[in-house]
Design a protein around this motif. Sequence first.
Motif, mmCIF file in Angstrom:
data_model
loop_
_atom_site.group_PDB
_atom_site.id
_atom_site.type_symbol
_atom_site.label_atom_id
_atom_site.label_comp_id
_atom_site.label_asym_id
_atom_site.label_seq_id
_atom_site.Cartn_x
_atom_site.Cartn_y
_atom_site.Cartn_z
ATOM 1 N N ALA A 66 0.820 -1.212 0.000
ATOM 2 C CA ALA A 66 0.000 0.000 0.000
ATOM 3 C C ALA A 66 0.851 1.258 0.000
ATOM 4 C CB ALA A 66 -0.933 0.010 1.197
ATOM 5 N N TYR A 67 2.089 1.140 0.521
ATOM 6 C CA TYR A 67 2.957 2.316 0.598
ATOM 7 C C TYR A 67 4.390 1.857 0.823
ATOM 8 C CZ TYR A 67 5.218 6.580 2.141
ATOM 9 O OH TYR A 67 6.092 7.633 2.244
ATOM 10 N N PHE A 68 5.339 2.663 0.358
ATOM 11 C CA PHE A 68 6.742 2.492 0.724
ATOM 12 C C PHE A 68 7.348 3.887 0.796
ATOM 13 C CE2 PHE A 68 7.097 3.310 -3.710
ATOM 14 C CZ PHE A 68 8.396 3.760 -3.952
ATOM 15 N N SER A 69 8.401 4.048 1.546
ATOM 16 C CA SER A 69 9.050 5.357 1.620
ATOM 17 C C SER A 69 9.976 5.521 0.417
ATOM 18 C CB SER A 69 9.872 5.492 2.901
ATOM 19 O OG SER A 69 10.675 6.666 2.828
ATOM 20 N N PHE A 77 19.595 16.551 -5.108
ATOM 21 C CA PHE A 77 18.372 17.177 -5.603
ATOM 22 C C PHE A 77 17.320 17.044 -4.503
ATOM 23 C CE2 PHE A 77 14.456 16.916 -8.438
ATOM 24 C CZ PHE A 77 14.355 18.298 -8.563
ATOM 25 N N SER A 78 17.324 18.007 -3.621
ATOM 26 C CA SER A 78 16.494 17.938 -2.408
ATOM 27 C C SER A 78 15.067 18.376 -2.707
ATOM 28 C CB SER A 78 17.105 18.794 -1.294
ATOM 29 O OG SER A 78 17.396 20.096 -1.774
ATOM 30 N N ASN A 79 14.399 17.553 -3.460
ATOM 31 C CA ASN A 79 13.011 17.802 -3.842
ATOM 32 C C ASN A 79 12.279 16.459 -3.785
ATOM 33 O OD1 ASN A 79 10.898 19.590 -5.371
ATOM 34 N ND2 ASN A 79 10.999 17.680 -6.533
ATOM 35 N N GLY A 80 11.137 16.411 -3.143
ATOM 36 C CA GLY A 80 10.421 15.147 -3.084
ATOM 37 C C GLY A 80 9.173 15.239 -2.247
ATOM 38 N N PHE A 81 8.390 14.180 -2.297
ATOM 39 C CA PHE A 81 7.096 14.173 -1.638
ATOM 40 C C PHE A 81 6.903 12.841 -0.914
ATOM 41 C CE2 PHE A 81 7.047 16.515 -5.609
ATOM 42 C CZ PHE A 81 6.739 17.791 -5.164
ATOM 43 N N THR A 82 6.166 12.871 0.162
ATOM 44 C CA THR A 82 5.863 11.648 0.902
ATOM 45 C C THR A 82 5.279 10.580 -0.024
ATOM 46 O OG1 THR A 82 5.436 12.900 2.923
ATOM 47 C CG2 THR A 82 4.485 10.687 2.792
ATOM 48 N N PHE A 83 4.501 11.032 -1.002
ATOM 49 C CA PHE A 83 3.800 10.084 -1.871
ATOM 50 C C PHE A 83 4.405 9.992 -3.275
ATOM 51 C CE2 PHE A 83 0.455 11.510 1.188
ATOM 52 C CZ PHE A 83 0.397 10.320 1.894
ATOM 53 N N SER A 84 5.676 10.383 -3.445
ATOM 54 C CA SER A 84 6.343 10.208 -4.736
ATOM 55 C C SER A 84 6.387 8.721 -5.086
ATOM 56 C CB SER A 84 7.774 10.758 -4.669
ATOM 57 O OG SER A 84 7.792 12.160 -4.629
ATOM 58 N N VAL A 132 6.383 -1.508 -8.603
ATOM 59 C CA VAL A 132 5.358 -0.875 -9.437
ATOM 60 C C VAL A 132 5.807 0.486 -9.993
ATOM 61 C CG1 VAL A 132 2.936 -0.204 -9.571
ATOM 62 C CG2 VAL A 132 3.615 -2.082 -8.090
ATOM 63 N N PRO A 133 6.269 1.443 -9.185
ATOM 64 C CA PRO A 133 6.739 2.702 -9.769
ATOM 65 C C PRO A 133 7.947 2.516 -10.682
ATOM 66 C CG PRO A 133 7.235 2.612 -7.420
ATOM 67 C CD PRO A 133 6.315 1.477 -7.708
ATOM 68 N N THR A 134 8.785 1.524 -10.377
ATOM 69 C CA THR A 134 9.942 1.275 -11.231
ATOM 70 C C THR A 134 9.498 0.819 -12.617
ATOM 71 O OG1 THR A 134 11.320 0.680 -9.335
ATOM 72 C CG2 THR A 134 12.024 -0.132 -11.479
ATOM 73 N N LEU A 135 8.531 -0.082 -12.668
ATOM 74 C CA LEU A 135 8.024 -0.563 -13.952
ATOM 75 C C LEU A 135 7.285 0.538 -14.707
ATOM 76 C CD1 LEU A 135 6.775 -4.107 -12.852
ATOM 77 C CD2 LEU A 135 8.818 -3.562 -14.199
ATOM 78 N N LEU A 136 6.576 1.387 -13.951
ATOM 79 C CA LEU A 136 5.886 2.511 -14.604
ATOM 80 C C LEU A 136 6.887 3.500 -15.175
ATOM 81 C CD1 LEU A 136 3.339 4.070 -15.361
ATOM 82 C CD2 LEU A 136 3.357 5.072 -13.049
#
Length: 474
Positions: A85-88, A322-329, A96-100
């Motif tokens: 459901a989530y990973f940091s 590159f200090s940019n990111g989101f909890t849900f990236s 899944v995000p890697t394949l996307l």
Amino acid sequence: MNSKIKHTTKDIIEKDNKHFLHPWEGLGYFGNNERTVAAGGEGIYLTDSDGNSYIDGAGGMWCTQIGYGRQEMADAISEQVMKTAYFSPFNLTCDVPTLLAEKIAQMTPGDLNTVFFTTGGSTAVDTALRYVSFYNNAKGRPNKKKVISRQDAYHGSTFLAASASGKTRDKSYQDVASGIFSFIGSPNPFRRPKGMSIEEFRDAKVKELEDRILELGPENVAAFIAEPILASGGVIIPPKGYHKMCLEVCRKHDVLYISDEVVTAFGRLGYWFASEEVFEIVPDIITSAKGITSGYLPLGACIISDKLMAEVSGKESNDAIFSNGFTFSGHPVACAAALKSIEIIEKEKILEHVREIEPYWAKKVSELADIPIVGDIRTQGLMACVECLLGPENESSLELDYEMGSRIDKHCQEMGLIVRPFINMNVMSPALTITKDQIDDMFTILRKGIENAMHDLIRDGLWEMPAELAVSDF
């Protein structure tokens, strides 16, 4: 009424007015709105809490590519919820995000192969702008920070994205970033000076970009950001060749080109991405969102070229972060929805369907041009704008424009069509699965809605039909 709704329509509206501050809320009406309550949907249709069905002419907000009610989407989302459901994303990775990301890299033009996932379009644009700043800092060019945008552009509502937007009415009571953005004129051919050809107008707009770069100093200009089609500006379609010529200017002066495809990517114009296939450019950065999941879950992406990445990574990085990111990236459930939506589009050949049905769509929307208050019609792919005008010389009062748009909206909804009026402009971007019969239904209602609003304005003494036209003809 839909059995899944646990409260009456009246209850929902009361609670909505009391607690839910909506995007772009007109605070003069806060607490007193009578919004339609969405309760279901299937295909191109939405159903309200009283069981009424509507064609969703706006496609939600440019995003319902595969339509509502897809069981495959529910299954894919549910399966991913139970799996991961989530990973940091800050210290872990996930399949899944890697394949996307790999899939998106295969779709994008040129060497745009690095994908940074965001929460939506605004954060995708924000990421692109922050990357440009980071890139120039890492290359030892701290003064190369100016970004050129355009009037009528919309790039989002986070601070940097909103500051990059060129719709002045959206900034009336909001602060914006100062000293970064410089705006050139809108590439809207409908507003070109009398007697000027389309080609002359295009050349003037391109020259304006180069003149602005030279005025600011190429050593100070970092990027030019441009939507291929200015969607929220009213489906403004620049003249043919405009983007290609702008890219050549940017290359000449070492200015990065950000193509904001939040609306145009993932099939809206019949291709995964429109930059190269439709507008013949390979930009440095592409932003996307909306159609990436067909609106089923929030997700955005900022896609960066290999060239830009290579210049500030590895031995060239100087240990920069590159200090940019989101909890849900890269949220796995959202990414699973994106992969399934892409799979459906491929399996059902929806991109091919858009290209096949586009001429019919364009024909039907163009038939509205005979209505006296229709001033301009703009269409490409499965997006369109019908701009209505009441005054001479293509001008009318803002107050009257709002009134006209509101009446068109009301009449259309009463007949079963949801339009999205931008003051005097009716924009449309339905689900990409729309059929010819559904297109017929959509534009039959829109015609009647515009004509009814026109008759209202005549009846109420707000507009007078030109003498050469007979009211009975419409």
